[in-house]
Write a protein that holds these residues in place. Sequence first.
Motif, mmCIF file in Angstrom:
data_model
loop_
_atom_site.group_PDB
_atom_site.id
_atom_site.type_symbol
_atom_site.label_atom_id
_atom_site.label_comp_id
_atom_site.label_asym_id
_atom_site.label_seq_id
_atom_site.Cartn_x
_atom_site.Cartn_y
_atom_site.Cartn_z
ATOM 1 N N ASN A 15 74.406 75.751 65.194
ATOM 2 C CA ASN A 15 73.332 76.729 64.041
ATOM 3 C C ASN A 15 72.829 77.838 63.886
ATOM 4 O OD1 ASN A 15 72.645 73.323 62.757
ATOM 5 N ND2 ASN A 15 71.251 72.946 64.479
ATOM 6 N N LYS A 16 72.947 77.795 64.935
ATOM 7 C CA LYS A 16 72.846 79.725 64.965
ATOM 8 C C LYS A 16 74.275 79.545 64.482
ATOM 9 C CE LYS A 16 69.188 80.629 68.136
ATOM 10 N NZ LYS A 16 68.597 81.161 68.986
ATOM 11 N N ALA A 17 75.338 79.862 64.821
ATOM 12 C CA ALA A 17 76.778 79.885 65.227
ATOM 13 C C ALA A 17 76.976 79.416 63.875
ATOM 14 C CB ALA A 17 77.665 78.910 65.941
ATOM 15 N N SER A 23 77.701 82.619 56.617
ATOM 16 C CA SER A 23 77.222 83.647 56.254
ATOM 17 C C SER A 23 78.914 84.662 56.086
ATOM 18 C CB SER A 23 76.136 84.592 57.021
ATOM 19 O OG SER A 23 74.936 84.047 56.748
ATOM 20 N N ASN A 24 79.444 84.555 57.348
ATOM 21 C CA ASN A 24 80.679 85.910 57.044
ATOM 22 C C ASN A 24 82.483 84.966 56.364
ATOM 23 O OD1 ASN A 24 78.616 87.265 58.071
ATOM 24 N ND2 ASN A 24 79.064 87.492 60.931
ATOM 25 N N GLY A 25 82.320 84.054 56.748
ATOM 26 C CA GLY A 25 83.305 83.183 57.435
ATOM 27 C C GLY A 25 83.573 82.986 58.660
ATOM 28 N N TYR A 26 84.960 82.190 58.651
ATOM 29 C CA TYR A 26 85.754 81.780 60.309
ATOM 30 C C TYR A 26 86.201 83.626 60.216
ATOM 31 C CZ TYR A 26 89.315 81.013 63.861
ATOM 32 O OH TYR A 26 89.288 80.346 65.004
ATOM 33 N N SER A 36 75.628 87.567 69.649
ATOM 34 C CA SER A 36 74.504 87.954 69.312
ATOM 35 C C SER A 36 73.869 87.576 68.333
ATOM 36 C CB SER A 36 74.241 89.537 68.350
ATOM 37 O OG SER A 36 73.132 89.225 68.081
ATOM 38 N N GLU A 37 74.472 86.139 67.529
ATOM 39 C CA GLU A 37 73.183 85.060 66.519
ATOM 40 C C GLU A 37 72.803 84.308 67.579
ATOM 41 O OE1 GLU A 37 71.623 83.494 63.102
ATOM 42 O OE2 GLU A 37 72.765 85.639 63.218
ATOM 43 N N MET A 38 74.100 83.452 68.587
ATOM 44 C CA MET A 38 73.736 82.799 69.359
ATOM 45 C C MET A 38 72.968 82.951 70.612
ATOM 46 S SD MET A 38 77.415 80.676 68.860
ATOM 47 C CE MET A 38 76.908 79.417 70.118
ATOM 48 N N ALA A 57 84.509 74.139 65.065
ATOM 49 C CA ALA A 57 85.043 73.181 65.167
ATOM 50 C C ALA A 57 84.236 72.372 65.358
ATOM 51 C CB ALA A 57 85.777 72.470 65.652
ATOM 52 N N LYS A 58 83.057 72.214 65.562
ATOM 53 C CA LYS A 58 81.985 71.926 66.441
ATOM 54 C C LYS A 58 80.837 72.245 65.188
ATOM 55 C CE LYS A 58 82.157 71.550 71.352
ATOM 56 N NZ LYS A 58 81.678 71.158 72.668
#
Length: 193
Positions: A15-17, A23-26, A36-38, A57-58
């Motif tokens: 969910n963090k990913a 927000s940023n795109g792939y 950092s986010e995860m 993908a997940k």
Amino acid sequence: MAGRPKIFNEEEVINKAINIFWSNGYEATSTENLLSEMEINRGSLYHCFGSKKELFAKSLDLFGINSIKMIEQKIKTYDNPIIGIKNFFIELSSADYDTHNKGCFMGNSLSELSNLDDELKSKATKNLVVLENVFFKYISKAKEDGQLLTNEDSRILARYLLNLWNGINITRRMYPNKEVLESIIKLQLSILY
């Protein structure tokens, strides 16, 4: 050797990913952004998720499952599914500014990946088709129950609603204003009578 056991909740980390990818795109999301986010280390990222692509993908899978379930639950709370569908769309107009600017994770992904990665594009497409099928299911039910009187084909109406979904998620970035969005959505939904 199996390595050290995970010391994090996989769904929470995904969910963090999702948040950073949304927000940023792939392409614009770096491994460093993800770490950092995860709040995990590089070894955990690659051990548990394999690669950035596999993590994405997940993320698409988890987001698709959770968002479709949420949308369907909202529609099911109404005795008349057409009212549920209409209220679901109208509620979109009330979102906060940041939500309006994010648009739809699946739609964003489909647009970005159309010329980059067929496998990920297919995954995003599949999730949007599942949404179309939710609309189809409830449109068909409403027709059977006499709650929708139009003679339009149920599949075409479901695709129309999917098109509205995709379009409104672009338009809400242009006009992140409740009154403007609500008037557009109500006009679009007038086909459901």
